[in-house]
Design a protein around this motif. Structure first.
Motif, short mmCIF file in Angstrom:
data_model
loop_
_atom_site.label_atom_id
_atom_site.label_comp_id
_atom_site.label_asym_id
_atom_site.label_seq_id
_atom_site.Cartn_x
_atom_site.Cartn_y
_atom_site.Cartn_z
N ARG A 196 1.50 -4.54 7.48
CA ARG A 196 2.68 -5.17 6.83
C ARG A 196 2.34 -4.85 5.28
O ARG A 196 1.35 -5.22 4.86
CB ARG A 196 2.82 -6.57 7.14
N TYR A 197 3.33 -4.08 4.60
CA TYR A 197 2.90 -3.76 3.17
C TYR A 197 4.07 -4.15 2.18
O TYR A 197 3.90 -4.73 1.28
CB TYR A 197 2.73 -2.26 3.05
N GLU A 198 5.61 -3.82 2.75
CA GLU A 198 6.66 -4.36 1.92
C GLU A 198 6.54 -3.78 0.55
O GLU A 198 6.56 -4.46 -0.40
CB GLU A 198 7.08 -5.66 1.97
N HIS A 199 6.14 -2.55 0.45
CA HIS A 199 5.91 -1.99 -1.05
C HIS A 199 5.12 -2.66 -1.94
O HIS A 199 5.34 -3.09 -3.14
CB HIS A 199 7.49 -1.84 -1.63
N GLN A 200 3.81 -3.05 -1.22
CA GLN A 200 2.79 -3.90 -2.20
C GLN A 200 3.29 -5.30 -2.32
O GLN A 200 2.42 -6.17 -3.03
CB GLN A 200 2.66 -3.39 -3.39
N PRO A 204 -2.97 -8.11 1.22
CA PRO A 204 -3.59 -8.33 -0.06
C PRO A 204 -3.10 -7.67 -1.46
O PRO A 204 -3.71 -7.76 -2.41
CB PRO A 204 -5.18 -8.02 0.13
N ASN A 205 -1.73 -7.14 -1.15
CA ASN A 205 -0.94 -6.49 -2.50
C ASN A 205 -1.81 -5.46 -3.20
O ASN A 205 -1.59 -5.41 -4.44
CB ASN A 205 -0.73 -7.81 -3.41
N LEU A 206 -2.25 -4.58 -2.31
CA LEU A 206 -3.21 -3.48 -3.14
C LEU A 206 -2.41 -2.12 -3.09
O LEU A 206 -1.84 -1.91 -2.11
CB LEU A 206 -4.54 -3.53 -2.20
N ARG A 207 -2.42 -1.42 -4.29
CA ARG A 207 -2.00 -0.31 -4.12
C ARG A 207 -2.52 0.77 -3.53
O ARG A 207 -2.14 1.54 -2.77
CB ARG A 207 -2.11 0.24 -5.85
N GLU A 208 -4.00 0.46 -3.16
CA GLU A 208 -4.93 1.36 -2.39
C GLU A 208 -4.56 1.15 -1.05
O GLU A 208 -5.19 1.76 0.21
CB GLU A 208 -6.39 1.43 -2.73
N SER A 209 -3.88 0.33 -0.53
CA SER A 209 -3.36 -0.19 0.95
C SER A 209 -2.37 0.97 1.44
O SER A 209 -1.69 0.96 2.51
CB SER A 209 -2.78 -1.34 1.11
N ARG A 371 9.41 2.27 -5.24
CA ARG A 371 9.68 1.08 -4.62
C ARG A 371 8.54 0.03 -4.75
O ARG A 371 8.57 -1.06 -4.45
CB ARG A 371 10.30 0.94 -3.18
N ARG A 372 7.13 0.67 -4.88
CA ARG A 372 6.16 -0.47 -5.16
C ARG A 372 6.33 -1.38 -6.23
O ARG A 372 6.91 -0.73 -7.42
CB ARG A 372 4.94 0.48 -5.31
N ILE A 373 6.33 -2.37 -6.10
CA ILE A 373 6.78 -3.36 -7.07
C ILE A 373 5.86 -3.32 -8.12
O ILE A 373 4.56 -3.12 -8.24
CB ILE A 373 6.72 -4.84 -6.59
#
Ligand code: Q6M
Ligand code: ZN
Length: 664
Positions: A196-200, A204-209, A371-373
């Motif tokens: 689950r990412y939902e655009h970061q 763990p809210n990581l850009r690298e995920s 869309r990545r916040i």
């Protein structure tokens, strides 16, 4: 060879000692309800109980730093205040006087599993452990994890057992960043994770995920992230990710060992994942990995916080490891647009590293990255208020269906003079035939006496599969094409409401298949573009069925998705004389097709094809198919043909989609 089960109640003996909303879901009952479910269903008795052990310092240091280990070593003697203090330096994790002991047992359990599988004591196995591992990093605990159980196991498998290539599949709903960091520059360990990412926006809210983290240096291409940017993903989304991303790469990678970060927070009802895939999906995810690495598969528990879906999912996984028939996946939907966007993105960044994906589409025009916040600071997700938690509707789902082993696993219908391989129960027409058959023989179909005998044998096999007296079967017949015709036109359709007919090799299969009672998929070297139709699908391999890469591409990218969408009650697999398909590929095909129709696969081969009887029987009896040799680079035109075929068919068959609909 059996299935190992590793569990010790000692690993339930630590818990959260203070108030922390982020950690309250990680409770000891996760482990006890999982194990109790295995006991209640009788599955634990069918496994080989392997005791856990404590991982040694040296083993922990395969992944973690000395200073980190030294720090954790002090926690057993800490006061509550010291424990809180020590915990503050990490995120979403808690310590307890007994967690260091349990973390050593969790890591040691994974190592015991690797030893049992790599030495051949067991074929595969599962370790029920806590604390989980895939978030912990070289010098940091994170996300309920202390030591990275699976990362340590991968390094250990290479160092102690000489594994050359290890595949790690992480179906937990969180990104195992700890595993990614550990192997991102290592081409000998392929890490696949969906999360689950939902655009970061999700922990763990990581850009690298995101999907564009493919690994670094010589490890480029060996890290695969499939971000789920919406909740509510279903079975069809998960299966599409396996068929169109993981499996093609996994077959090309050709691992010696498969490790699974088996987190079940990706199942319906889980408060973390908020997904909608049902527990029986894990039966299929496990099955789809079991033909890799000669069946050497170690599943290690990670997350899973809904005690009901967790227990059911664990049972589904273990039952598949034990070789029981798979449940049919009822009314599979089609992958949602968001999932297709993610699949398209990750396939477009992987195609340069993996020839088998060479023909993947370009990335979507909608700039997903935008869309990545914009994260001024990683605020993570806000703590959920109590009423918000209550308001989130309680998910309900059907109890997974029973998966009964038929009394006879595999049967054979052979001419009297043919030898029957060990383990197969030989059916002879005379004594096995029911009275109703007398009325059913249509001599014009059966033709001569030999034809009648064949007809009788096949009918018996199918009838006994329908009643689940038999799991699967193989028949040697004088004329395969005629036998397929007779089953398809006279038996299959009225006995079973959907028959998936897979024909390997060239043959005129001109059946009226418009009514959907039958889906005919033919893999051959013949180009039959002209014969189109939703229920007759010719797959042409330019170099013929001997081209293993083209063949496996067609199986994974077309046949599997079609099969899941069609959901047949019977699979009829025929090997036409002179097809040229290799034995390993043939065995892989049988192994994969067993996932359909509760394992009711009927294999038809020409009498003179007796040499293939052994390898066929071996897989039908449940032995893993031997690994395909490392795959050669696929012929460019085959990949093209496959993509063109997929383009043409995906209007009718949604599971063939690998990109957002071109309109978007
Ligand atoms: C093994 C695992 O991946 O399941 C661990 C997940 C850690 C989740 C941390 N955030 C929790 C926020 C609570 N609403
Ligand atoms: Zn998780």
């Amino acid at each position: 060879m059996g299935t190992a089960l590793i569990y010790d109640e000692e690993m339930t003996k630590y818990k959260l000692l203070w108030v922390d909303p982020a950690c309250k879901i990680e409770v000891p009952e996760r482990l006890s309800v999982s194990y109790e479910a295995l006991v209640r269903t009788g599955l634990s008795d069918r496994c080989v109980a392997v005791p856990p052990r404590e991982a040694s310092d040296a083993e922990i240091l395969l992944v973690h730093s000395e200073e980190y280990l030294e720090g954790v070593k002090k926690t057993p003697h800490m006061t509550l205040e010291d424990l809180k203090e020590f915990t503050l330096q990490y995120g979403d994790v808690y310590f307890h006087p007994n967690i260091y002991h349990c973390a050593k047992l969790a890591a040691g359990s994974a190592l015991q599993l690797v030893d049992s599988v790599m030495t051949g004591t067991v074929r595969n196995g599962m370790a029920l452990v806590r604390p989980p591992g895939h978030h912990s990093m070289r010098s940091a605990a994170s996300g309920f994890c202390v030591f990275n159980n699976v990362a340590i196991a991968a390094r250990y498998a290479k160092q102690k057992h000489g594994a050359k290539r290890v595949l790690i599949v992480d179906w937990d709903i969180h990104h195992g960043q700890g595993v990614q960091y550990c192997f991102e520059d290592d081409p000998s360990v392929l890490y696949f994770s969906w999360h689950r990412y939902e655009h970061q926006k999700f922990w763990p809210n990581l850009r690298e995920s995101d999907y564009d983290s493919v690994g670094k240096g010589s490890g480029a291409g060996f890290n695969i992230n499939v971000p789920w940017n919406k909740v509510g993903m279903e079975n069809s989304d998960y299966l599409s990710a396996f068929c169109h991303v993981l499996l093609p790469v996994a077959y090309e990678f050709c691992p010696d060992l498969v490790l699974v970060c088996a987190g079940f927070d990706s199942a319906i009802g889980d408060p973390e994942g908020e997904m909608c895939a049902t527990p029986d999906i894990f039966a299929h995810l496990t099955h789809l990995l079991m033909n890799l690495a000669g069946g050497k598969l170690c599943a290690v528990l990670e997350g899973g916080y809904n005690l009901t879906s967790l227990a059911q999912s664990v049972c589904q996984t273990v039952q598949t490891l034990l070789g029981d028939p798979l449940p049919r996946l009822a009314n599979l939907g089609s992958p949602c647009e968001s999932a297709l966007e993610s699949l398209q993105c990750v396939r477009s960044v992987l195609r340069r590293y993996w020839p088998i994906l060479k023909h993947a589409a370009d990335p979507p025009t909608t700039d997903v990255g935008s869309r990545r916040i914009k994260l001024a600071k990683a605020e993570g997700e806000k703590a959920e208020t109590a009423e918000e938690e209550r308001s989130r509707e309680e998910k309900v789902w059907p109890e997974p269906a029973e998966r009964l082993r038929p009394p006879v696993c595999s049967a054979s219908a052979l001419p009297d003079d043919a030898a029957c391989p060990d383990g197969l129960k030989r059916l002879t027409s005379s004594k096995d035939l029911g009275p109703l058959l007398g009325r059913r023989i249509k001599t014009e179909v059966a033709g001569d006496a030999d034809g009648v005998a064949t007809f009788l044998r096949l009918y018996t096999l199918i009838e006994k599969m329908r009643t689940n007296e038999i799991g699967n079967g193989v028949a040697l017949v004088p004329d395969v094409a005629a036998a397929v015709k007779c089953v398809v036109q006279d038996l299959g359709s009225d006995l079973v409401n959907r028959v998936l007919v897979v024909c390997v090799g060239k043959e005129e299969l001109n059946y009226a298949t418009a009514d959907g009672k039958m889906l005919v998929v033919q893999i051959s070297g013949e180009d039959k573009e002209e014969q189109k139709g939703k229920y007759y699908i010719p797959m042409c391999l330019k170099k013929g069925c001997g081209d293993t890469v083209g063949f496996i591409q067609a199986v994974l990218g077309l046949l599997l998705p079609l099969g899941y969408e069609y959901d047949p009650g019977l699979v009829l697999l025929s090997r036409m004389p002179g097809s040229g398909v290799g034995d390993c590929m043939w065995q892989q095909l049988i192994g994969l097709l067993k996932g359909f129709a509760k394992g009711h696969t009927l294999v038809l081969m020409q009498t003179n094809d007796e040499a293939c009887m052994g390898p066929t029987a071996s897989v039908l009896l449940g032995h893993p198919a031997p690994p395909l040799q490392e795959l050669l680079t696929p012929l460019p035109d085959d990949g093209d043909a496959l993509e063109r075929m997929r383009e043409r068919l995906q209007a009718d068959w949604k599971m063939l989609q690998t990109a957002v609909s071109s309109g978007n």
